[in-house]
Design an enzyme around this catalytic site. Structure first.
Site, PDB file in Angstrom:
ATOM      1  N   LYS A  20       0.889  -1.167   0.017  1.00 46.78           N
ATOM      2  CA  LYS A  20      -0.141   0.067  -0.003  1.00 46.78           C
ATOM      3  C   LYS A  20       0.954   1.417   0.077  1.00 46.78           C
ATOM      4  O   LYS A  20       0.689   1.948  -0.663  1.00 46.78           O
ATOM      5  CB  LYS A  20      -0.959  -0.148   1.360  1.00 46.78           C
ATOM      6  CG  LYS A  20      -1.771   1.084   1.454  1.00 46.78           C
ATOM      7  CD  LYS A  20      -3.124   0.727   2.368  1.00 46.78           C
ATOM      8  CE  LYS A  20      -2.900   0.861   3.753  1.00 46.78           C
ATOM      9  NZ  LYS A  20      -2.730   2.186   4.092  1.00 46.78           N
ATOM     10  N   ARG A  25       2.921   5.900  -3.321  1.00 43.12           N
ATOM     11  CA  ARG A  25       3.971   6.844  -3.902  1.00 43.12           C
ATOM     12  C   ARG A  25       4.143   6.522  -5.569  1.00 43.12           C
ATOM     13  O   ARG A  25       4.409   7.330  -6.072  1.00 43.12           O
ATOM     14  CB  ARG A  25       5.333   6.333  -3.138  1.00 43.12           C
ATOM     15  CG  ARG A  25       5.070   6.882  -1.592  1.00 43.12           C
ATOM     16  CD  ARG A  25       6.061   6.152  -0.729  1.00 43.12           C
ATOM     17  NE  ARG A  25       6.248   6.276   0.531  1.00 43.12           N
ATOM     18  CZ  ARG A  25       5.351   6.573   1.388  1.00 43.12           C
ATOM     19  NH1 ARG A  25       4.227   5.676   1.304  1.00 43.12           N
ATOM     20  NH2 ARG A  25       5.642   7.064   2.750  1.00 43.12           N
ATOM     21  N   GLY A  96      -4.995   8.065   5.254  1.00 48.55           N
ATOM     22  CA  GLY A  96      -4.242   8.938   5.887  1.00 48.55           C
ATOM     23  C   GLY A  96      -2.881   9.435   4.857  1.00 48.55           C
ATOM     24  O   GLY A  96      -2.539  10.456   4.840  1.00 48.55           O
ATOM     25  N   SER A 166       7.579   9.667  11.477  1.00 44.71           N
ATOM     26  CA  SER A 166       6.277   9.217  10.703  1.00 44.71           C
ATOM     27  C   SER A 166       6.660   9.368   9.276  1.00 44.71           C
ATOM     28  O   SER A 166       7.068  10.427   8.862  1.00 44.71           O
ATOM     29  CB  SER A 166       5.090  10.352  10.984  1.00 44.71           C
ATOM     30  OG  SER A 166       4.207  10.426   9.998  1.00 44.71           O
ATOM     31  N   GLN A 168       4.831   9.603   6.862  1.00 41.78           N
ATOM     32  CA  GLN A 168       3.897  10.346   6.038  1.00 41.78           C
ATOM     33  C   GLN A 168       4.317  11.721   6.188  1.00 41.78           C
ATOM     34  O   GLN A 168       4.415  12.500   5.278  1.00 41.78           O
ATOM     35  CB  GLN A 168       2.495  10.139   6.634  1.00 41.78           C
ATOM     36  CG  GLN A 168       1.907   8.729   6.264  1.00 41.78           C
ATOM     37  CD  GLN A 168       0.517   8.487   6.961  1.00 41.78           C
ATOM     38  OE1 GLN A 168      -0.067   9.333   7.626  1.00 41.78           O
ATOM     39  NE2 GLN A 168       0.057   7.328   6.395  1.00 41.78           N
ATOM     40  N   ASP A 315       2.024  -0.908  12.028  1.00 39.76           N
ATOM     41  CA  ASP A 315       0.660  -1.023  11.478  1.00 39.76           C
ATOM     42  C   ASP A 315       0.197  -2.722  11.943  1.00 39.76           C
ATOM     43  O   ASP A 315      -0.972  -2.911  11.624  1.00 39.76           O
ATOM     44  CB  ASP A 315       0.638  -1.174   9.870  1.00 39.76           C
ATOM     45  CG  ASP A 315       0.824   0.266   9.390  1.00 39.76           C
ATOM     46  OD1 ASP A 315       0.571   1.112  10.279  1.00 39.76           O
ATOM     47  OD2 ASP A 315       1.526   0.430   8.332  1.00 39.76           O
TER      48      ASP A 315
HETATM   49  C1  S3P Z   1       2.598   4.935   6.200  1.00 38.42           C
HETATM   50  C2  S3P Z   1       3.180   5.376   7.262  1.00 38.42           C
HETATM   51  C3  S3P Z   1       2.725   4.874   8.510  1.00 38.42           C
HETATM   52  C4  S3P Z   1       1.695   3.765   8.482  1.00 38.42           C
HETATM   53  C5  S3P Z   1       0.829   3.900   7.366  1.00 38.42           C
HETATM   54  C6  S3P Z   1       1.394   4.084   6.169  1.00 38.42           C
HETATM   55  C7  S3P Z   1       3.073   5.223   4.858  1.00 38.42           C
HETATM   56  O1  S3P Z   1       1.933   6.140   9.145  1.00 38.42           O
HETATM   57  O2  S3P Z   1       1.127   3.539   9.799  1.00 38.42           O
HETATM   58  O3  S3P Z   1      -0.098   3.005   7.601  1.00 38.42           O
HETATM   59  O4  S3P Z   1       2.727   4.830   3.874  1.00 38.42           O
HETATM   60  O5  S3P Z   1       4.079   6.479   4.937  1.00 38.42           O
HETATM   61  P1  S3P Z   1       2.654   7.133   9.916  1.00 38.42           P
HETATM   62  O6  S3P Z   1       3.523   7.912   8.484  1.00 38.42           O
HETATM   63  O7  S3P Z   1       1.575   8.226  10.325  1.00 38.42           O
HETATM   64  O8  S3P Z   1       3.587   6.757  11.223  1.00 38.42           O
END
Ligand code: S3P
Length: 430
Positions: A20, A25, A96, A166, A168, A315
């Site tokens: 995912k 990306r 998210g 994080s 993200q 996760d």
């Molecule tokens: C992700 C980063 C993680 C992860 C999410 C996917 C990503 O979140 O929990 O399922 O693809 O960058 P965080 O960046 O909030 O830790």
């Protein structure tokens, strides 16, 4: 409502949908590359479809050609056309990763983009991204939560340390920094998953990891090379059947072609520490390490998981708590307060789900204390709108003495639409 049967044993070989994180990306970066990208194995889950839908709303063209997605990238300003006209509606659904990475991608584009999502996503904190992007000159309208409007503007470089580890947040900053003027340096408190860095470097982007926790990014909006990419399977999706195979005596299961990125297999390292018999076989690297994981029925014992173990397994912690409830002896999981900000408050929803199955588990502010040695009883549980709680519940139910039931099983389609079918197939092989 879905019935969740008990299971005796798992055996066989399986594959899981494309990773995912890597799929999001691949769609975003190929959308702003210069030229035609070809992507294979992109996740068909609802989250990744949210990313595609938003990019399409912003004027990007994707074509499905058999197994491939073909993307005609027109550079960074390929995202500008739709924004010229009016407010672009960006429905991020439950995702998210879509919302947060798109904030960085869109912050420097010409136009106004309204990011919104479902009830779960609308409760999740966004200031962690908008606050830092604002230091670069990015402009947002709204508060800590979606909906938010991104008003594209000229960005300048930053040198900063993030408060949370994080990927993200880091990725949003990298995407903005590539489009800013000057050189940025981003440091995180612990190394988060590095898919963004690996993929962008493969696309010729001027960025460099200068240590495990820092990345240096040259601005200026240099052109990105298109991608020709096979997305590896998602180790976070594979984790459920692998864990269940470890818990059911006589099981032997192999998942093929998954990402073996060290930042993504922390759960498997923890499972090994609990006594799981796991084998990893590397098959290649492009730009992600890829290979297979084999699991055998094992005798598992409890574990103490500390903050340093959490980022690489974040996760999978609802699943790890489920495994710990079944293992012999007590376990603790600490340093994981981030779980409260996921698709559900995963400390509360995991504890509620496991208690229904008969586990003795205490919620801590930042994790769990779990007694272990649970004799799982059949239960009727709710996924609480969270795909990973739904799949963890299927694992707990497999250990019970009779059939259980799950409300909200359809949430698995966020990351793993074929989850229940794959579990059925692995349970019915001789
Ligand atoms: C992700 C980063 C993680 C992860 C999410 C996917 C990503 O979140 O929990 O399922 O693809 O960058 P965080 O960046 O909030 O830790």
């Amino acid at each position: 409502m879905r019935k969740l049967p008990p299971r005796q044993r798992l055996s066989g070989t399986f594959r899981v949908p494309g990773d995912k994180s890597i799929s999001h990306r691949a769609l975003m970066f190929s959308a702003v590359a210069q030229g035609q990208s070809r992507l294979r194995g992109v996740s068909q889950g609802a989250d990744v479809r949210s990313t595609r839908r938003v990019l399409e709303a912003a004027g990007i063209l994707f074509r499905d050609e058999g197994e491939e997605i073909v993307v005609d990238g027109r550079g960074w300003n390929g995202l500008d056309q739709a924004g010229d006209q009016a407010l672009v509606e960006c429905d991020c659904g439950n995702s998210g990763t879509s919302a947060r990475l798109l904030m960085g991608l869109l912050a420097a584009r010409r136009g106004r983009f309204r990011l919104h999502g479902d009830a779960s996503l609308s409760r999740r904190p966004m200031k962690r991204v908008t606050g830092l992007l604002s230091q670069m000159g990015a402009r947002f309208e709204g508060g800590d939560c979606l909906p938010l409007i991104v008003q594209g503007s000229a960005l300048s470089s930053v040198t900063l340390s993030t408060a949370v580890a994080s990927a993200q947040v880091k990725s949003a900053l990298i995407l903005a920094a590539l489009q800013a003027t000057g050189t940025s340096e981003i440091e995180e408190p612990a190394a988060s998953r590095d898919h963004t860095e690996r993929m962008l470097v493969a696309m010729g982007a001027p960025l460099q990891s200068t240590g495990l926790r820092t990345v240096r990014v040259e601005g200026g909006g240099a052109a990105l090379l298109p991608l020709d990419l096979d997305v590896p399977g998602d180790p976070s999706s594979a984790a459920f059947a692998i864990a269940l195979a470890c818990l059911l005596p006589g099981s032997h299961v192999t998942v093929e072609d998954v990402s073996l990125n060290p930042r993504r297999i922390g759960f498997y390292r923890l499972l090994s520490r609990m006594g799981a018999r796991l084998e990893f076989e590397r098959a290649g690297q492009s730009p992600e390490p890829i290979g297979s994981i084999t699991a055998h029925g094992s005798l598992l014992h409890g574990i103490d998981v500390a903050a340093a173990d959490v980022v690489d397994a974040i996760d999978e912690l609802p699943l790890l708590a489920t495994v710990a409830a079944a293992a012999s002896g007590p376990s603790t999981i600490r340093g994981a307060s981030e779980l409260r900000h996921k698709e559900s408050d995963r400390i509360a929803t995991t504890a509620a789900m496991l208690r229904a199955f008969g586990a003795s588990i205490d919620e801590l502010p930042d994790g769990f204390a779990i007694a272990g040695g649970t004799r799982f009883v059949p239960a009727a549980v709710d996924a609480h709108g969270d795909h990973r709680i739904a799949m963890s519940a299927a694992v707990a139910a497999a250990l019970a003495r009779g059939p259980s039931s799950l409300t909200g099983g359809e949430w698995v389609s966020i990351s793993y639409p074929g989850f229940f079918d794959d579990l059925e197939r692995l349970s019915s092989q001789p």
